[in-house]
Scaffold this active site. Sequence first.
Site, PDB file in Angstrom:
ATOM      1  N   ASP A   9       0.825  -1.205   0.000  1.00 11.38           N
ATOM      2  CA  ASP A   9       0.000   0.000   0.000  1.00 11.38           C
ATOM      3  C   ASP A   9       0.863   1.260   0.000  1.00 11.38           C
ATOM      4  OD1 ASP A   9      -2.555   1.478   0.297  1.00 11.38           O
ATOM      5  OD2 ASP A   9      -1.731   1.958   2.272  1.00 11.38           O
ATOM      6  N   ASP A  13       1.300   3.889  -3.103  1.00 16.67           N
ATOM      7  CA  ASP A  13       0.967   5.303  -2.871  1.00 16.67           C
ATOM      8  C   ASP A  13       2.062   6.208  -3.417  1.00 16.67           C
ATOM      9  OD1 ASP A  13      -1.445   4.812  -1.637  1.00 16.67           O
ATOM     10  OD2 ASP A  13      -0.698   5.135   0.405  1.00 16.67           O
TER      11      ASP A  13
END
Length: 135
Positions: A9, A13
């Site tokens: 994640d 990002d």
Amino acid sequence: VTRFGAFLDSTLDRWGEGVVYIGIVAGASAAGFVTGAVLAAAAAVSSFQVSYTRAKAESLGLHGEVGIAPRAERLVLLTIGLVLAGLDGGVGSGARGQLWLGATLGLIFAAASITAIQRTWHVRTQLRKEEQGEQ
């Protein structure tokens, strides 16, 4: 829910944020807005430094999420700046949109730089407290 998921994640990002800044650099360059391209690159570097200081702090077992411009705030600023630039003539030669985009990117650069400094100082403070506790 997994440690690898958290890693993935965070990694994606950063990648996504980088792609947005690459698009701004390319668009500003194509429009002849060199200052905008430079400011976009500077904002990207400072934004990545914010993420790096947090990640490095956490890798040392420290708290690293402090500062005036974490990712969400930077993305809100960038979105507002891009919308205002688009509504006010874009970033073509002589367009007033250049002012909006340039000001927004300059603000992101400054705020992200301040945030990275705040995080660095925060880590320093935590480490000093640890060192004093050990003596």
